[in-house]
Design an enzyme around this catalytic site. Sequence first.
Site, PDB file in Angstrom:
ATOM      1  N   PRO A   1     -34.468 -30.769  63.904  1.00 47.23           N
ATOM      2  CA  PRO A   1     -34.553 -29.962  62.671  1.00 47.23           C
ATOM      3  C   PRO A   1     -36.013 -29.839  62.216  1.00 47.23           C
ATOM      4  O   PRO A   1     -36.585 -30.782  61.683  1.00 47.23           O
ATOM      5  CB  PRO A   1     -33.702 -30.748  61.663  1.00 47.23           C
ATOM      6  CG  PRO A   1     -33.603 -32.127  62.211  1.00 47.23           C
ATOM      7  CD  PRO A   1     -33.866 -32.090  63.688  1.00 47.23           C
TER       8      PRO A   1
ATOM      9  N   ASP B   1     -40.343 -33.341  62.193  1.00 47.41           N
ATOM     10  CA  ASP B   1     -38.926 -33.625  62.437  1.00 47.41           C
ATOM     11  C   ASP B   1     -38.351 -34.163  61.121  1.00 47.41           C
ATOM     12  O   ASP B   1     -38.678 -35.274  60.704  1.00 47.41           O
ATOM     13  CB  ASP B   1     -38.824 -34.664  63.570  1.00 47.41           C
ATOM     14  CG  ASP B   1     -37.390 -34.967  63.966  1.00 47.41           C
ATOM     15  OD1 ASP B   1     -36.480 -34.727  63.150  1.00 47.41           O
ATOM     16  OD2 ASP B   1     -37.201 -35.462  65.096  1.00 47.41           O
ATOM     17  N   HIS B   2     -37.485 -33.363  60.515  1.00 48.81           N
ATOM     18  CA  HIS B   2     -36.996 -33.731  59.180  1.00 48.81           C
ATOM     19  C   HIS B   2     -36.030 -34.928  59.216  1.00 48.81           C
ATOM     20  O   HIS B   2     -35.710 -35.503  58.191  1.00 48.81           O
ATOM     21  CB  HIS B   2     -36.311 -32.515  58.531  1.00 48.81           C
ATOM     22  CG  HIS B   2     -36.436 -32.486  57.043  1.00 48.81           C
ATOM     23  ND1 HIS B   2     -36.818 -33.573  56.289  1.00 48.81           N
ATOM     24  CD2 HIS B   2     -36.240 -31.491  56.147  1.00 48.81           C
ATOM     25  CE1 HIS B   2     -36.828 -33.262  55.011  1.00 48.81           C
ATOM     26  NE2 HIS B   2     -36.483 -31.996  54.896  1.00 48.81           N
ATOM     27  N   ARG B   3     -35.612 -35.322  60.404  1.00 53.28           N
ATOM     28  CA  ARG B   3     -34.781 -36.540  60.488  1.00 53.28           C
ATOM     29  C   ARG B   3     -35.629 -37.776  60.236  1.00 53.28           C
ATOM     30  O   ARG B   3     -35.143 -38.819  59.832  1.00 53.28           O
ATOM     31  CB  ARG B   3     -34.153 -36.662  61.886  1.00 53.28           C
ATOM     32  CG  ARG B   3     -33.168 -35.584  62.217  1.00 53.28           C
ATOM     33  CD  ARG B   3     -32.782 -35.637  63.680  1.00 53.28           C
ATOM     34  NE  ARG B   3     -33.937 -35.493  64.567  1.00 53.28           N
ATOM     35  CZ  ARG B   3     -33.873 -35.557  65.884  1.00 53.28           C
ATOM     36  NH1 ARG B   3     -32.726 -35.764  66.475  1.00 53.28           N
ATOM     37  NH2 ARG B   3     -34.963 -35.411  66.626  1.00 53.28           N
TER      38      ARG B   3
ATOM     39  N   ILE C   1     -39.161 -37.479  58.878  1.00 50.37           N
ATOM     40  CA  ILE C   1     -40.186 -37.295  57.849  1.00 50.37           C
ATOM     41  C   ILE C   1     -39.631 -36.457  56.699  1.00 50.37           C
ATOM     42  O   ILE C   1     -39.048 -35.389  56.919  1.00 50.37           O
ATOM     43  CB  ILE C   1     -41.425 -36.611  58.480  1.00 50.37           C
ATOM     44  CG1 ILE C   1     -42.063 -37.568  59.501  1.00 50.37           C
ATOM     45  CG2 ILE C   1     -42.432 -36.209  57.422  1.00 50.37           C
ATOM     46  CD1 ILE C   1     -42.977 -36.898  60.488  1.00 50.37           C
TER      47      ILE C   1
END
Length: 421
Positions: free
Chosen positions: A219, A393-395, A397
């Site tokens: 993501p 990577d929104h998982r 950060i």
Amino acid sequence: MAEMKQVLVPDIGDYKGVSVIEVMFKVGDTINEDDTLLTLETDKAAMDIPSPYTGVVKEMHVEIGDKISRGSLILVLECAEQIPTPAPLLKGGSDTAPAAPVAAQAVAAPVTPPFEKGGAVGISAHASPAIRRFARELGVDIGQVKGSGEKGRVTKDDVQLFVKAALAQPRGAAGGNGLQVLDMPIFDFAKFGTIESRPLSRIQKISGANLHRNWVTIPHVTQFDEADITDMEAFRKQLGAEYAKQNIKITPLAFMLKAVVAALQKFPKFNTSLDGENLIYKQYFHIGVAVDTPDGLMVPVLRDVDKKGIVQLAQELAEISAKARDKKITANDMQGGCFTISSLGGIGGTAFTPIINAPEVAILGVSKSSMKPVYQDGQFVPRLMLPLSVSYDHRVIDGAAAARFTAYLAQVLSDIRRLAL
Ligand code: CAO
């Protein structure tokens, strides 16, 4: 009637004392003709040795780590059939093997063509042709399999575990965990005008598959900012003039490498990789740099950027990008990166959304700097502004952390004295 046959290493070109890196059989196994017996590795390539016979393994004479040459005994097989005529050997060899002290013997059939170690962005899978074939037969993308063998080599067990894990994953509401999209229709472009079909380069095929995987599985969010590099540019030009005599070109990228490391040190989460439910924090600072080559995108890695100065980095950058463009880059040159910089600043553009180079968790995109009016102390002043685009990577950060990281990066580039802190 059963007959004992020795299987020897066939003609493997000029190689001697080649390492055995995989053994695919054990005593008692039934082996079919053409099944892979061993994988050998030279400094340049790996190659499979297939069986010339069908039979049951009675004796093993090699193990992983052994050094073998043409004529070395691999195993003794109990065969029910007649000895087939050995297939013609590879170039450079005669078709007789050294004498062996049992009733029947033969060299293993010609080796499968060696494969090169190496490749483009993200293709770190290190596996023998047999394992690659095994993975292909199961529909497994070998690049996604974590290797547990020596030097991270992917083994047969790794592929099997990968398949088991994939099958064990819960199915999504739509009845599968894959993308539920329509197949791309086949277009007849020639119907509308003259066309020419040209094959994709090897690098394009490999990097395309990796970029696609990274794009659909991570993501991505991209954070934009601007750095005031007026002072940095003045210093860079001064430094450039000093080093021009030594033929060293100091480009803005050398400064960006240092600034990125300063930001990674301040925000260590950007220097991590996801490993299942753990986050691996790296204590080293190896930075990848996207290089545009005539054959496609490559990402060589500069090692220990924290320990090097601007001038050394500028030199290494020039060397490694020339190596990439001259197709001399090795797999090793492209491994172990913590974070990537993709600089399109020499070309143009105001911003873009770079794709994360997994297993890294963030990437910096740099666009072209331009003079802009900046409001300072009650008036507009002309400043050289550099656009920064950080995809993360929104998982791993959060948005706030990404905004802080990018702002800090801009701050360091705006006042490079901070690099000395
Ligand atoms: N803004 C304005 N000018 C810039 C700049 C920026 N952000 N970055 C570099 N420049 C200038 C340099 O100063 C240099 O100018 P001079 O020749 O006048 O000194 C010129 O642009 C060319 O620089 P360069 O390309 O020789 O050197 P570099 O260090 O900037 O880049 C490299 C090296 C290998 C990254 C680059 O050549 C390259 O391949 N870039 C493309 C990367 C890419 O394709 N990314 C996309 C990946 S996703 O598809």
